[in-house]
Scaffold this active site. Sequence first.
Site, PDB file in Angstrom:
ATOM      1  N   ILE A   1       0.838  -1.208   0.000  1.00  0.00           N
ATOM      2  CA  ILE A   1       0.000   0.000   0.000  1.00  0.00           C
ATOM      3  C   ILE A   1       0.869   1.252   0.000  1.00  0.00           C
ATOM      4  O   ILE A   1       1.852   1.338   0.738  1.00  0.00           O
ATOM      5  CB  ILE A   1      -0.926   0.024   1.232  1.00  0.00           C
ATOM      6  CG1 ILE A   1      -1.895  -1.163   1.181  1.00  0.00           C
ATOM      7  CG2 ILE A   1      -1.717   1.325   1.298  1.00  0.00           C
ATOM      8  CD1 ILE A   1      -2.819  -1.239   2.377  1.00  0.00           C
ATOM      9  N   THR A   2       0.474   2.218  -0.808  1.00  0.00           N
ATOM     10  CA  THR A   2       1.136   3.518  -0.763  1.00  0.00           C
ATOM     11  C   THR A   2       0.097   4.612  -0.967  1.00  0.00           C
ATOM     12  O   THR A   2      -1.064   4.338  -1.278  1.00  0.00           O
ATOM     13  CB  THR A   2       2.259   3.618  -1.807  1.00  0.00           C
ATOM     14  OG1 THR A   2       3.062   4.776  -1.520  1.00  0.00           O
ATOM     15  CG2 THR A   2       1.723   3.717  -3.221  1.00  0.00           C
ATOM     16  N   TYR A   3       0.537   5.845  -0.785  1.00  0.00           N
ATOM     17  CA  TYR A   3      -0.342   7.007  -0.917  1.00  0.00           C
ATOM     18  C   TYR A   3       0.099   7.859  -2.101  1.00  0.00           C
ATOM     19  O   TYR A   3       1.300   8.037  -2.336  1.00  0.00           O
ATOM     20  CB  TYR A   3      -0.287   7.854   0.360  1.00  0.00           C
ATOM     21  CG  TYR A   3      -0.866   9.238   0.206  1.00  0.00           C
ATOM     22  CD1 TYR A   3      -2.235   9.458   0.240  1.00  0.00           C
ATOM     23  CD2 TYR A   3      -0.032  10.350   0.010  1.00  0.00           C
ATOM     24  CE1 TYR A   3      -2.778  10.729   0.082  1.00  0.00           C
ATOM     25  CE2 TYR A   3      -0.555  11.618  -0.149  1.00  0.00           C
ATOM     26  CZ  TYR A   3      -1.923  11.802  -0.113  1.00  0.00           C
ATOM     27  OH  TYR A   3      -2.447  13.066  -0.280  1.00  0.00           O
TER      28      TYR A   3
ATOM     29  N   ALA B   1       8.683   5.715  -4.049  1.00  0.00           N
ATOM     30  CA  ALA B   1       8.134   4.354  -4.099  1.00  0.00           C
ATOM     31  C   ALA B   1       8.133   3.858  -5.538  1.00  0.00           C
ATOM     32  O   ALA B   1       7.930   4.641  -6.475  1.00  0.00           O
ATOM     33  CB  ALA B   1       6.713   4.345  -3.540  1.00  0.00           C
ATOM     34  N   ILE B   2       8.355   2.562  -5.709  1.00  0.00           N
ATOM     35  CA  ILE B   2       8.400   1.949  -7.033  1.00  0.00           C
ATOM     36  C   ILE B   2       7.421   0.776  -7.069  1.00  0.00           C
ATOM     37  O   ILE B   2       7.401  -0.048  -6.165  1.00  0.00           O
ATOM     38  CB  ILE B   2       9.821   1.436  -7.364  1.00  0.00           C
ATOM     39  CG1 ILE B   2      10.835   2.578  -7.341  1.00  0.00           C
ATOM     40  CG2 ILE B   2       9.851   0.725  -8.727  1.00  0.00           C
ATOM     41  CD1 ILE B   2      12.286   2.123  -7.409  1.00  0.00           C
TER      42      ILE B   2
ATOM     43  N   GLY C   1       4.869   2.311 -12.414  1.00  0.00           N
ATOM     44  CA  GLY C   1       5.882   3.358 -12.356  1.00  0.00           C
ATOM     45  C   GLY C   1       6.428   3.639 -10.978  1.00  0.00           C
ATOM     46  O   GLY C   1       6.521   2.746 -10.139  1.00  0.00           O
TER      47      GLY C   1
ATOM     48  N   CYS D   1       4.071   0.714   2.155  1.00  0.00           N
ATOM     49  CA  CYS D   1       4.824  -0.363   1.503  1.00  0.00           C
ATOM     50  C   CYS D   1       5.082  -1.536   2.448  1.00  0.00           C
ATOM     51  O   CYS D   1       6.008  -2.325   2.234  1.00  0.00           O
ATOM     52  CB  CYS D   1       6.136   0.160   0.914  1.00  0.00           C
ATOM     53  SG  CYS D   1       5.894   1.511  -0.260  1.00  0.00           S
TER      54      CYS D   1
END
EC number: 2.3.1.181
Length: 206
Positions: A73-75, A140-141, A153, A171
């Site tokens: 999970i990311t924002y 983040a990737i 991306g 993450c």
Amino acid sequence: MNIEIKKSINPIKYEDAIKLLEERLLEINNGKKEDLIWILEHKEVYSAGTSYKEKEILNKNINLVKTNRGGKITYHGPGQLICYFVIDLKKRKKDIRKFITLIEETIINSLLKFNIETFGDPKNIGIWSKHNGKINKVAAIGVRVSKWIAYHGFAININNDLSKYKNIIPCGISDKGVINLKEIKDQDYKNLDDVIIETFSKNLEI
């Protein structure tokens, strides 16, 4: 190899961006379109990759979009530079690990031009900064590969609202924090997008 460069001025809805990437993947696979690098900013959203776990959502009321990219999970939101791509690895080396390294080097080398030192971590994908004695993630990737075409991306935190990360375990990493470039060094980052495009394009030609 031709690469289309696309820049969006207005924020793009997350679901609309992913739909465009998936359409582009099919067009590239059918030989109808060239590779794509797309710079944009998202409206506020939390996205969950294929390996996320429910316990990583600390606030159950957030707007969460499940996606087929790798990672957790990311924002995404205002103040963050998003670089999406659809890159045909059949025209290059069919090496996913090498491609991830290429992305890491693109971000690291681009930020060096702003006198910011960052580094990758073999155990935790992303780009990290050591600032005031602490290691924090600055980019983040998330990548997915289909038919040997890499897409999705990376996101670089410029001056986004870091309090948004308190709603999740970013993450899936709980022992390190998140930072943005303005906090590391308060300077002008307005041409970072152009530096990213130039560096990424050159790296893809090697």
